[in-house]
Scaffold this motif. Structure first.
Motif, PDB file in Angstrom:
ATOM      1  N   ILE A 378       0.826  -1.208   0.000  1.00 46.36           N
ATOM      2  CA  ILE A 378       0.000   0.000   0.000  1.00 46.36           C
ATOM      3  C   ILE A 378       0.865   1.265   0.000  1.00 46.36           C
ATOM      4  CG2 ILE A 378      -1.902  -1.131   1.213  1.00 46.36           C
ATOM      5  CD1 ILE A 378      -0.931   0.341   3.767  1.00 46.36           C
ATOM      6  N   ARG A 379       2.155   1.089  -0.197  1.00 43.53           N
ATOM      7  CA  ARG A 379       3.041   2.250  -0.141  1.00 43.53           C
ATOM      8  C   ARG A 379       2.695   3.280  -1.208  1.00 43.53           C
ATOM      9  NH1 ARG A 379       9.108   1.477   1.557  1.00 43.53           N
ATOM     10  NH2 ARG A 379       8.866   0.376   3.541  1.00 43.53           N
ATOM     11  N   GLY A 380       2.304   2.811  -2.392  1.00 35.08           N
ATOM     12  CA  GLY A 380       1.942   3.750  -3.454  1.00 35.08           C
ATOM     13  C   GLY A 380       0.765   4.626  -3.046  1.00 35.08           C
ATOM     14  N   GLN A 381      -0.278   4.029  -2.436  1.00 39.12           N
ATOM     15  CA  GLN A 381      -1.442   4.800  -1.978  1.00 39.12           C
ATOM     16  C   GLN A 381      -1.062   5.771  -0.857  1.00 39.12           C
ATOM     17  OE1 GLN A 381      -1.353   1.522  -2.662  1.00 39.12           O
ATOM     18  NE2 GLN A 381      -3.400   0.654  -2.988  1.00 39.12           N
ATOM     19  N   ILE A 382      -0.178   5.324   0.031  1.00 38.03           N
ATOM     20  CA  ILE A 382       0.247   6.207   1.125  1.00 38.03           C
ATOM     21  C   ILE A 382       1.011   7.407   0.578  1.00 38.03           C
ATOM     22  CG2 ILE A 382       1.921   6.336   3.021  1.00 38.03           C
ATOM     23  CD1 ILE A 382       0.928   3.645   3.966  1.00 38.03           C
ATOM     24  N   ILE A 383       1.902   7.156  -0.352  1.00 38.32           N
ATOM     25  CA  ILE A 383       2.659   8.265  -0.961  1.00 38.32           C
ATOM     26  C   ILE A 383       1.710   9.228  -1.661  1.00 38.32           C
ATOM     27  CG2 ILE A 383       4.307   8.819  -2.788  1.00 38.32           C
ATOM     28  CD1 ILE A 383       5.810   6.227  -2.034  1.00 38.32           C
ATOM     29  N   ASP A 384       0.713   8.693  -2.370  1.00 37.70           N
ATOM     30  CA  ASP A 384      -0.255   9.566  -3.059  1.00 37.70           C
ATOM     31  C   ASP A 384      -1.039  10.411  -2.062  1.00 37.70           C
ATOM     32  OD1 ASP A 384       0.543   8.547  -5.477  1.00 37.70           O
ATOM     33  OD2 ASP A 384      -1.100   7.092  -5.645  1.00 37.70           O
ATOM     34  N   GLN A 385      -1.504   9.804  -0.974  1.00 41.78           N
ATOM     35  CA  GLN A 385      -2.265  10.561   0.020  1.00 41.78           C
ATOM     36  C   GLN A 385      -1.407  11.641   0.676  1.00 41.78           C
ATOM     37  OE1 GLN A 385      -5.065   9.033   2.753  1.00 41.78           O
ATOM     38  NE2 GLN A 385      -5.474   7.136   1.640  1.00 41.78           N
ATOM     39  N   ASP A 475      -8.304  -1.215   4.158  1.00 35.20           N
ATOM     40  CA  ASP A 475      -9.073   0.004   3.921  1.00 35.20           C
ATOM     41  C   ASP A 475      -8.306   0.978   3.034  1.00 35.20           C
ATOM     42  OD1 ASP A 475     -11.210  -0.876   5.458  1.00 35.20           O
ATOM     43  OD2 ASP A 475     -10.392  -0.029   7.308  1.00 35.20           O
ATOM     44  N   VAL A 476      -7.003   1.036   3.224  1.00 37.26           N
ATOM     45  CA  VAL A 476      -6.183   1.916   2.383  1.00 37.26           C
ATOM     46  C   VAL A 476      -6.144   1.381   0.959  1.00 37.26           C
ATOM     47  CG1 VAL A 476      -3.873   2.870   2.030  1.00 37.26           C
ATOM     48  CG2 VAL A 476      -4.777   2.628   4.348  1.00 37.26           C
ATOM     49  N   ARG A 477      -5.994   0.086   0.833  1.00 37.17           N
ATOM     50  CA  ARG A 477      -5.907  -0.544  -0.483  1.00 37.17           C
ATOM     51  C   ARG A 477      -7.193  -0.327  -1.277  1.00 37.17           C
ATOM     52  NH1 ARG A 477      -4.744  -5.223   1.330  1.00 37.17           N
ATOM     53  NH2 ARG A 477      -2.489  -4.906   1.350  1.00 37.17           N
ATOM     54  N   LYS A 478      -8.330  -0.383  -0.585  1.00 33.98           N
ATOM     55  CA  LYS A 478      -9.628  -0.204  -1.256  1.00 33.98           C
ATOM     56  C   LYS A 478     -10.015   1.264  -1.369  1.00 33.98           C
ATOM     57  CE  LYS A 478     -11.280  -4.639   0.539  1.00 33.98           C
ATOM     58  NZ  LYS A 478     -12.245  -5.310   1.469  1.00 33.98           N
ATOM     59  N   LYS A 479      -9.145   2.136  -0.871  1.00 35.14           N
ATOM     60  CA  LYS A 479      -9.381   3.588  -0.911  1.00 35.14           C
ATOM     61  C   LYS A 479     -10.666   3.966  -0.192  1.00 35.14           C
ATOM     62  CE  LYS A 479      -6.801   4.073  -5.238  1.00 35.14           C
ATOM     63  NZ  LYS A 479      -6.802   4.589  -6.629  1.00 35.14           N
ATOM     64  N   ASN A 480     -10.900   3.274   0.941  1.00 37.03           N
ATOM     65  CA  ASN A 480     -12.105   3.543   1.734  1.00 37.03           C
ATOM     66  C   ASN A 480     -11.910   4.653   2.753  1.00 37.03           C
ATOM     67  OD1 ASN A 480     -13.478   1.496   0.447  1.00 37.03           O
ATOM     68  ND2 ASN A 480     -13.022  -0.039   2.013  1.00 37.03           N
ATOM     69  N   ILE A 481     -10.677   5.029   2.991  1.00 37.50           N
ATOM     70  CA  ILE A 481     -10.438   5.998   4.076  1.00 37.50           C
ATOM     71  C   ILE A 481      -9.432   7.069   3.645  1.00 37.50           C
ATOM     72  CG2 ILE A 481     -10.934   4.317   5.902  1.00 37.50           C
ATOM     73  CD1 ILE A 481      -7.371   5.185   5.436  1.00 37.50           C
ATOM     74  N   SER A 482      -9.516   8.179   4.350  1.00 37.23           N
ATOM     75  CA  SER A 482      -8.517   9.241   4.222  1.00 37.23           C
ATOM     76  C   SER A 482      -7.682   9.227   5.497  1.00 37.23           C
ATOM     77  CB  SER A 482      -9.186  10.603   4.050  1.00 37.23           C
ATOM     78  OG  SER A 482      -8.271  11.649   4.306  1.00 37.23           O
ATOM     79  N   ILE A 483      -6.392   9.003   5.364  1.00 38.65           N
ATOM     80  CA  ILE A 483      -5.521   8.965   6.533  1.00 38.65           C
ATOM     81  C   ILE A 483      -5.557  10.297   7.273  1.00 38.65           C
ATOM     82  CG2 ILE A 483      -3.129   8.725   7.295  1.00 38.65           C
ATOM     83  CD1 ILE A 483      -2.694   6.806   4.931  1.00 38.65           C
ATOM     84  N   GLU A 484      -5.537  11.385   6.535  1.00 41.53           N
ATOM     85  CA  GLU A 484      -5.558  12.707   7.162  1.00 41.53           C
ATOM     86  C   GLU A 484      -6.822  12.917   7.987  1.00 41.53           C
ATOM     87  OE1 GLU A 484      -5.434  17.476   5.942  1.00 41.53           O
ATOM     88  OE2 GLU A 484      -5.145  15.932   4.414  1.00 41.53           O
TER      89      GLU A 484
END
Length: 608
Positions: A378-385, A475-484
């Motif tokens: 999920i590093r790619g999604q984390i970097i994008d967020q 949840d991050v992988r499915k783009k269900n949440i915003s970490i922020e």
């Protein structure tokens, strides 16, 4: 007043005088009635009531029973009511007497998935405790005048080929770099300058993340309770540099070469009298690499690592690694080394106070690179967020040696300026970065429970929400949440409490300078040694009590590590999906872990 009849008066007079013509027949009648009465009483007691008794062995000594470990087996052919009563009985000890209290039968009650039920043999099958060679070591605890009672460590004097010779050949410990600089200063590496003011003026070194072998070994030399008498030892340390050994041969060598030192070590240990006392179960060693480097699944040259942890002797010993297996019981996670190695308590206190006072302008941060070759990452999604957020700062790492990710000062500076530090899986479950972040007083955010919670149970609180945030990687992988958004929902007062919890944990997460000893604080070494001693002590007491955990399920090792002291029952857990193995019990999970270890080495190569 009633008048007595002449007959009764005559009888009484005769009894008092011991004479009279009716005396003998009446005595016989009374004797017969008395005998009948006692016969009926005894019949009622032994026949009627006796059928409802729980019969124990006539040799059972209630003083020797452990009330938490008693198993009652019904006698053959008991009536159905008694069988149910016994099966649902609560067994207690009351004034040294065995008490069985019935519980009402419950309908449709499902048993827990697993119960580790200690089975204790009766006294007739137990050895005399005095016959065990380790009893002298156990008794040292009773000597209140001995500060080392119950804490002695015996260190094997291994031939130098298992440790010191490797340091002399330090250029061969890595195929890509001269490792000699990292073995300097008792394994801490070269001392770092503090040009940017990020570190303290003393105690900071460019420590390699896989240098725990030599750091731990040198700290053991300063341990205050060493003994040359193995019969006093609470545990026995094997100073084998297992991590350095495998590092020499992972690339381009066959399995015979990779296994050679491990097989040689086991052969040497098994010839020692200390080994025979417990078959090695009181021995422990440290390997500064992840467990998957020591868990080769076959003898094919194409498979990864060596088989140290699959050897029968290796399975008996406790092996301390920077990442353990969730599915195996013979290894235990200890922290990666950070850059901070204080020599005095005051250095730790000063650093903690500094971390408390820092102004943290960023809500969260991430240091790391993507893993495009790993579809589960999920590093790619984390970097994008992080890129899309004005509250996040990023150190994006690549294969270039010029990346700021390879600069300790750049990493620590970013962590010190952030409230939360994102810690997704690395190539394997764990990352050194998590410990660097907590050293900086930054609250870690984990996305997989094996990144910390099931790994470092000796060093981290089991109440993970007290010092960290958990966001499921699914949840991050499915783009269900915003970490922020999730981090912003945490109340400021709670954030303050979590940060203080992290800062208070710093001493037990760092390795003090091996050439010194902290006075009042316990560091990662102290915590690990205490945990090993406690483990060996429990094993010895189990042997004395002939207690066997027959229902232990090794594939659920991660669950057992989360149980509180005294707990034995396992139940469904929210993290079960993270650790499920394929239904056909194939080795897919182990293969993927070995692949992760290989990728870790490739990324290590890119950082040199």
């Amino acid at each position: 007043m009633r008048r007595r009849s002449p007959t009764s008066q005559s009888f009484d007079d005769s009894m008092e005088k011991g004479q009279g013509k009716n005396h003998h027949p009446r005595v016989c009648l009374l004797a017969s009635l008395s005998g009948l009465f006692w016969f009926l009483l005894l019949y009622f007691h032994f026949v009627i009531l006796g059928g409802n008794h729980v019969h124990d062995s006539p040799n059972l000594d209630p003083l020797s029973l452990n009330k938490q470990s008693i198993i009652i087996t019904p006698q053959s052919n008991p009536n159905p009511l008694n069988r149910a009563t016994i099966r649902n009985a609560k067994v207690e000890m009351d004034n040294n007497e065995l008490v069985v209290k019935s519980k009402p039968l419950e309908k449709n009650v499902q048993p827990p998935p697993a119960v580790v039920r200690p089975v204790i043999s009766d006294n007739s099958s137990r050895r005399d405790p005095e016959s065990y060679s380790f009893m002298r070591a156990l008794r040292t605890v009773e000597n209140k005048s001995d500060p080392c009672g119950g804490r002695y460590i015996y260190v094997h004097d291994l031939p130098p080929r298992f440790n010191e010779d490797m340091l002399k050949e330090c250029r061969t410990l890595s195929p890509w770099t001269n490792f000699c600089k990292f073995t300097a200063n008792a394994g801490l590496g070269p001392q770092m300058e503090n040009a940017e003011g990020v570190f303290s003026n003393t105690g900071w070194y460019a420590t390699n993340q896989f240098a725990v072998d030599v750091i731990f070994g040198n700290r053991m030399k300063q341990y205050e309770c060493l003994t040359n008498d193995s019969s006093l030892a609470a545990a026995i340390f094997v100073p084998f540099y297992a991590g350095f050994d495998i590092a020499r041969y992972l690339w381009g060598y066959n399995v015979t070469t990779r296994d050679a030192a491990s097989l040689d070590l086991v052969d040497w240990l098994q010839k020692r009298p200390e080994w025979n006392i417990m078959g090695g179960k009181d021995h422990f060693l440290v390997a500064g690499r992840i467990t998957w480097d020591f868990r080769r699944l076959s003898d094919s040259d194409s498979d990864w690592g060596n088989k140290l942890l699959f050897l029968p002797a290796g399975r008996n010993m406790s092996m301390l690694v920077v990442e353990s297996s969730p599915w195996n019981a013979n290894d235990f996670g200890i922290p990666y080394p950070t850059y901070f190695h204080p020599a005095k308590d005051a250095e730790v206190f000063t650093w903690q106070d500094r971390m408390r006072k820092l102004e943290r302008k960023w809500l969260f941060c991430f240091a790391g690179g993507p893993r495009p070759g790993n579809p589960k990452s999920i590093r790619g999604q984390i970097i994008d967020q992080c890129k899309e957020s004005k509250a996040c700062t990023l150190l994006k790492c690549g294969q270039s040696g010029e990346s700021k990710c390879h600069s300790p000062s750049s990493i620590m500076k970013m962590f010190q300026s952030s409230l939360f530090c994102l810690q997704p899986q690395g190539d394997s479950y764990t990352r050194r970065s998590a410990f660097d972040a907590m050293l900086a007083g930054c609250i870690p955010v984990f996305f997989h429970p094996a990144s910390a919670y099931t790994q470092y149970t000796w060093h981290l609180p089991k109440n993970y929400s007290a010092y960290s945030v958990f966001i499921s990687e699914n949840d991050v992988r499915k783009k269900n949440i915003s970490i922020e958004e999730m981090l912003n929902q945490i109340p400021p007062e709670k954030v303050k409490e979590m940060r203080e919890a992290v800062i208070s944990m710093i001493p037990r997460l760092i390795y003090a300078d091996p050439r010194s000893k902290l006075e009042t604080l316990k560091d990662a070494f102290d915590v690990a040694v205490d945990a090993v001693i406690n483990r060996v002590t429990r094993l010895r007491k189990d042997i004395i009590e002939d207690r066997k955990y027959d229902n232990y399920i090794e594939e659920l090792s991660w669950k057992y590590s989360l149980l509180d002291e005294g707990q034995t029952e396992l139940a469904a857990h929210e993290w079960d999906p993270f650790f499920e193995k394929p239904k056909d019990r194939s080795a897919e999970s182990d293969n993927s872990s070995a692949e992760a270890a290989k990728n870790s080495w490739k990324n290590e190569q890119g950082q040199q």
